[in-house]
Design a protein around this motif. Structure first.
Motif, PDB file in Angstrom:
ATOM      1  N   GLU A  87     -25.986 -57.788  30.740  1.00 57.04           N
ATOM      2  CA  GLU A  87     -26.927 -56.685  30.985  1.00 57.04           C
ATOM      3  C   GLU A  87     -27.557 -56.869  32.360  1.00 57.04           C
ATOM      4  OE1 GLU A  87     -29.589 -56.686  27.646  1.00 57.04           O
ATOM      5  OE2 GLU A  87     -28.062 -55.861  26.306  1.00 57.04           O
ATOM      6  N   PHE A  88     -26.770 -56.541  33.401  1.00 58.23           N
ATOM      7  CA  PHE A  88     -27.203 -56.785  34.781  1.00 58.23           C
ATOM      8  C   PHE A  88     -28.429 -55.964  35.166  1.00 58.23           C
ATOM      9  CE2 PHE A  88     -23.314 -54.147  34.730  1.00 58.23           C
ATOM     10  CZ  PHE A  88     -23.858 -52.918  35.060  1.00 58.23           C
ATOM     11  N   TRP A  89     -28.755 -54.932  34.412  1.00 56.40           N
ATOM     12  CA  TRP A  89     -29.901 -54.075  34.698  1.00 56.40           C
ATOM     13  C   TRP A  89     -31.199 -54.644  34.133  1.00 56.40           C
ATOM     14  CZ3 TRP A  89     -25.964 -53.221  31.347  1.00 56.40           C
ATOM     15  CH2 TRP A  89     -26.282 -53.180  29.996  1.00 56.40           C
ATOM     16  N   SER A  90     -31.124 -55.728  33.360  1.00 53.55           N
ATOM     17  CA  SER A  90     -32.303 -56.246  32.677  1.00 53.55           C
ATOM     18  C   SER A  90     -32.533 -57.720  33.011  1.00 53.55           C
ATOM     19  CB  SER A  90     -32.099 -56.079  31.165  1.00 53.55           C
ATOM     20  OG  SER A  90     -33.143 -56.690  30.456  1.00 53.55           O
ATOM     21  N   ASN A  91     -33.713 -58.042  33.506  1.00 54.59           N
ATOM     22  CA  ASN A  91     -34.144 -59.424  33.766  1.00 54.59           C
ATOM     23  C   ASN A  91     -33.120 -60.274  34.521  1.00 54.59           C
ATOM     24  OD1 ASN A  91     -36.604 -59.010  32.349  1.00 54.59           O
ATOM     25  ND2 ASN A  91     -35.493 -59.254  30.425  1.00 54.59           N
ATOM     26  N   PRO A  92     -32.748 -59.869  35.734  1.00 53.50           N
ATOM     27  CA  PRO A  92     -31.804 -60.695  36.493  1.00 53.50           C
ATOM     28  C   PRO A  92     -32.452 -61.999  36.939  1.00 53.50           C
ATOM     29  CG  PRO A  92     -32.651 -58.956  37.883  1.00 53.50           C
ATOM     30  CD  PRO A  92     -33.200 -58.711  36.488  1.00 53.50           C
ATOM     31  N   GLU A  93     -31.630 -62.998  37.214  1.00 54.26           N
ATOM     32  CA  GLU A  93     -32.136 -64.255  37.763  1.00 54.26           C
ATOM     33  C   GLU A  93     -32.655 -64.028  39.179  1.00 54.26           C
ATOM     34  OE1 GLU A  93     -28.746 -66.930  37.256  1.00 54.26           O
ATOM     35  OE2 GLU A  93     -28.468 -65.954  35.305  1.00 54.26           O
ATOM     36  N   ARG A  94     -32.010 -63.114  39.890  1.00 50.07           N
ATOM     37  CA  ARG A  94     -32.433 -62.751  41.243  1.00 50.07           C
ATOM     38  C   ARG A  94     -31.856 -61.380  41.558  1.00 50.07           C
ATOM     39  NH1 ARG A  94     -35.287 -64.343  44.703  1.00 50.07           N
ATOM     40  NH2 ARG A  94     -35.136 -63.847  46.865  1.00 50.07           N
ATOM     41  N   ALA A  95     -32.606 -60.571  42.290  1.00 48.78           N
ATOM     42  CA  ALA A  95     -32.127 -59.259  42.714  1.00 48.78           C
ATOM     43  C   ALA A  95     -32.781 -58.900  44.046  1.00 48.78           C
ATOM     44  CB  ALA A  95     -32.465 -58.191  41.669  1.00 48.78           C
ATOM     45  N   GLY A  96     -32.048 -58.191  44.886  1.00 43.29           N
ATOM     46  CA  GLY A  96     -32.611 -57.755  46.156  1.00 43.29           C
ATOM     47  C   GLY A  96     -31.546 -57.245  47.103  1.00 43.29           C
ATOM     48  N   TRP A  97     -32.023 -56.716  48.218  1.00 47.77           N
ATOM     49  CA  TRP A  97     -31.126 -56.178  49.236  1.00 47.77           C
ATOM     50  C   TRP A  97     -30.547 -57.289  50.098  1.00 47.77           C
ATOM     51  CZ3 TRP A  97     -29.493 -51.402  48.872  1.00 47.77           C
ATOM     52  CH2 TRP A  97     -30.288 -50.434  48.279  1.00 47.77           C
ATOM     53  N   LEU A  98     -29.253 -57.206  50.327  1.00 48.69           N
ATOM     54  CA  LEU A  98     -28.554 -58.050  51.286  1.00 48.69           C
ATOM     55  C   LEU A  98     -27.588 -57.156  52.053  1.00 48.69           C
ATOM     56  CD1 LEU A  98     -27.526 -61.121  49.074  1.00 48.69           C
ATOM     57  CD2 LEU A  98     -29.268 -61.101  50.878  1.00 48.69           C
ATOM     58  N   LYS A 156     -14.532 -54.759  59.159  1.00 48.34           N
ATOM     59  CA  LYS A 156     -15.599 -55.762  59.202  1.00 48.34           C
ATOM     60  C   LYS A 156     -16.965 -55.172  59.554  1.00 48.34           C
ATOM     61  CE  LYS A 156     -12.813 -59.127  58.264  1.00 48.34           C
ATOM     62  NZ  LYS A 156     -12.797 -59.659  56.938  1.00 48.34           N
ATOM     63  N   THR A 157     -17.281 -54.046  58.933  1.00 47.73           N
ATOM     64  CA  THR A 157     -18.595 -53.456  59.132  1.00 47.73           C
ATOM     65  C   THR A 157     -19.579 -54.101  58.166  1.00 47.73           C
ATOM     66  OG1 THR A 157     -18.064 -51.711  57.555  1.00 47.73           O
ATOM     67  CG2 THR A 157     -17.666 -51.236  59.887  1.00 47.73           C
ATOM     68  N   TRP A 158     -20.844 -53.978  58.498  1.00 49.18           N
ATOM     69  CA  TRP A 158     -21.898 -54.535  57.654  1.00 49.18           C
ATOM     70  C   TRP A 158     -22.529 -53.409  56.858  1.00 49.18           C
ATOM     71  CZ3 TRP A 158     -22.596 -59.648  57.129  1.00 49.18           C
ATOM     72  CH2 TRP A 158     -21.987 -60.466  58.080  1.00 49.18           C
ATOM     73  N   ARG A 159     -22.660 -53.608  55.542  1.00 46.86           N
ATOM     74  CA  ARG A 159     -23.255 -52.590  54.665  1.00 46.86           C
ATOM     75  C   ARG A 159     -24.350 -53.203  53.818  1.00 46.86           C
ATOM     76  NH1 ARG A 159     -18.730 -48.215  53.256  1.00 46.86           N
ATOM     77  NH2 ARG A 159     -17.847 -48.227  55.330  1.00 46.86           N
ATOM     78  N   ARG A 160     -25.440 -52.472  53.709  1.00 45.55           N
ATOM     79  CA  ARG A 160     -26.577 -52.922  52.910  1.00 45.55           C
ATOM     80  C   ARG A 160     -26.318 -52.562  51.452  1.00 45.55           C
ATOM     81  NH1 ARG A 160     -31.619 -54.741  53.969  1.00 45.55           N
ATOM     82  NH2 ARG A 160     -33.366 -53.905  52.791  1.00 45.55           N
ATOM     83  N   ARG A 161     -26.429 -53.573  50.580  1.00 47.14           N
ATOM     84  CA  ARG A 161     -26.173 -53.382  49.157  1.00 47.14           C
ATOM     85  C   ARG A 161     -27.259 -54.082  48.343  1.00 47.14           C
ATOM     86  NH1 ARG A 161     -23.330 -49.547  50.392  1.00 47.14           N
ATOM     87  NH2 ARG A 161     -21.066 -49.675  50.560  1.00 47.14           N
ATOM     88  N   TRP A 162     -27.474 -53.590  47.131  1.00 49.72           N
ATOM     89  CA  TRP A 162     -28.407 -54.199  46.185  1.00 49.72           C
ATOM     90  C   TRP A 162     -27.620 -55.227  45.372  1.00 49.72           C
ATOM     91  CZ3 TRP A 162     -33.461 -54.366  45.725  1.00 49.72           C
ATOM     92  CH2 TRP A 162     -34.018 -54.825  44.534  1.00 49.72           C
ATOM     93  N   PHE A 163     -28.064 -56.474  45.419  1.00 48.54           N
ATOM     94  CA  PHE A 163     -27.377 -57.559  44.714  1.00 48.54           C
ATOM     95  C   PHE A 163     -28.174 -58.008  43.502  1.00 48.54           C
ATOM     96  CE2 PHE A 163     -25.065 -57.577  48.576  1.00 48.54           C
ATOM     97  CZ  PHE A 163     -23.842 -58.123  48.274  1.00 48.54           C
ATOM     98  N   VAL A 164     -27.455 -58.348  42.440  1.00 45.14           N
ATOM     99  CA  VAL A 164     -28.043 -58.837  41.203  1.00 45.14           C
ATOM    100  C   VAL A 164     -27.285 -60.094  40.790  1.00 45.14           C
ATOM    101  CG1 VAL A 164     -28.402 -58.352  38.745  1.00 45.14           C
ATOM    102  CG2 VAL A 164     -28.773 -56.542  40.439  1.00 45.14           C
ATOM    103  N   LEU A 165     -28.009 -61.183  40.600  1.00 44.63           N
ATOM    104  CA  LEU A 165     -27.425 -62.435  40.108  1.00 44.63           C
ATOM    105  C   LEU A 165     -27.847 -62.603  38.661  1.00 44.63           C
ATOM    106  CD1 LEU A 165     -25.921 -65.128  40.719  1.00 44.63           C
ATOM    107  CD2 LEU A 165     -28.156 -66.079  41.342  1.00 44.63           C
ATOM    108  N   LYS A 166     -26.871 -62.676  37.777  1.00 41.97           N
ATOM    109  CA  LYS A 166     -27.188 -62.850  36.359  1.00 41.97           C
ATOM    110  C   LYS A 166     -26.007 -63.477  35.629  1.00 41.97           C
ATOM    111  CE  LYS A 166     -29.264 -60.869  32.321  1.00 41.97           C
ATOM    112  NZ  LYS A 166     -29.893 -59.730  31.703  1.00 41.97           N
ATOM    113  N   GLN A 167     -26.290 -64.456  34.814  1.00 41.44           N
ATOM    114  CA  GLN A 167     -25.326 -65.116  33.937  1.00 41.44           C
ATOM    115  C   GLN A 167     -24.034 -65.505  34.663  1.00 41.44           C
ATOM    116  OE1 GLN A 167     -25.025 -62.318  30.672  1.00 41.44           O
ATOM    117  NE2 GLN A 167     -26.760 -63.237  29.626  1.00 41.44           N
ATOM    118  N   GLY A 168     -24.190 -66.115  35.826  1.00 41.80           N
ATOM    119  CA  GLY A 168     -23.043 -66.635  36.549  1.00 41.80           C
ATOM    120  C   GLY A 168     -22.221 -65.600  37.291  1.00 41.80           C
TER     121      GLY A 168
END
Length: 140
Positions: free
Chosen positions: A19-30, A38-50
């Motif tokens: 459930e990546f939408w709920s209580n992630p270990e870490r989340a934020g823009w990178l 090789k362009t750079w794109r801003r994305r919302w990252f979510v770290l959860k359960q490995g």
């Protein structure tokens, strides 16, 4: 780098049950570098359960579908990469064969992501199984 990207952008049900939408270990823009262009794109990252997921938007629900996902158990290192990319707040995530690059918004954000991903790599690594752990205190 193609194999890490294939793992990251494949459409298997690798995130089923997370459930990546709920209580992630870490989340934020990178900002991440693309594989082929090789362009750079801003994305919302979510770290959860490995797993490290990324999305185009920061509003994540159960209906959201990740643009990519990296199982961190396949990763060996996460470390700063300013010297390689010549960009502030850059870091890299590497497997045996591939490396992905990211840029955080600040030095603190970079260090927080490196620490969180590093912890997740250790927690989800398949390099040590339960049968290989020796508990010297268990014989006392």
């Amino acid at each position: 780098m193609a194999s890490l990207w294939r793992a990251a952008t494949a459409k298997p049900n690798d995130y089923d049950g997370v459930e990546f939408w709920s209580n992630p270990e870490r989340a934020g823009w990178l900002t991440k570098q693309g594989e082929y262009i090789k362009t750079w794109r801003r994305r919302w990252f979510v770290l959860k359960q490995g797993r490290l997921f990324w999305f185009k938007e920061s509003v994540i629900t159960g209906a959201s579908r990740p643009r990519g996902v990296i199982p961190v158990a396949t990763c060996l290192t996460v470390k700063g990469a300013e010297d390689i990319l010549n960009k502030e707040h850059a870091f890299e995530l590497s497997t045996r064969n591939d490396t992905m690059y990211f840029i955080a918004d600040s030095e603190k954000e970079k260090e927080d992501w490196i620490n969180s991903i590093g912890r997740s790599i250790v927690q989800h690594s398949r390099s040590v199984t339960a049968s290989e752990i020796l508990d010297y205190d268990s014989n006392r």
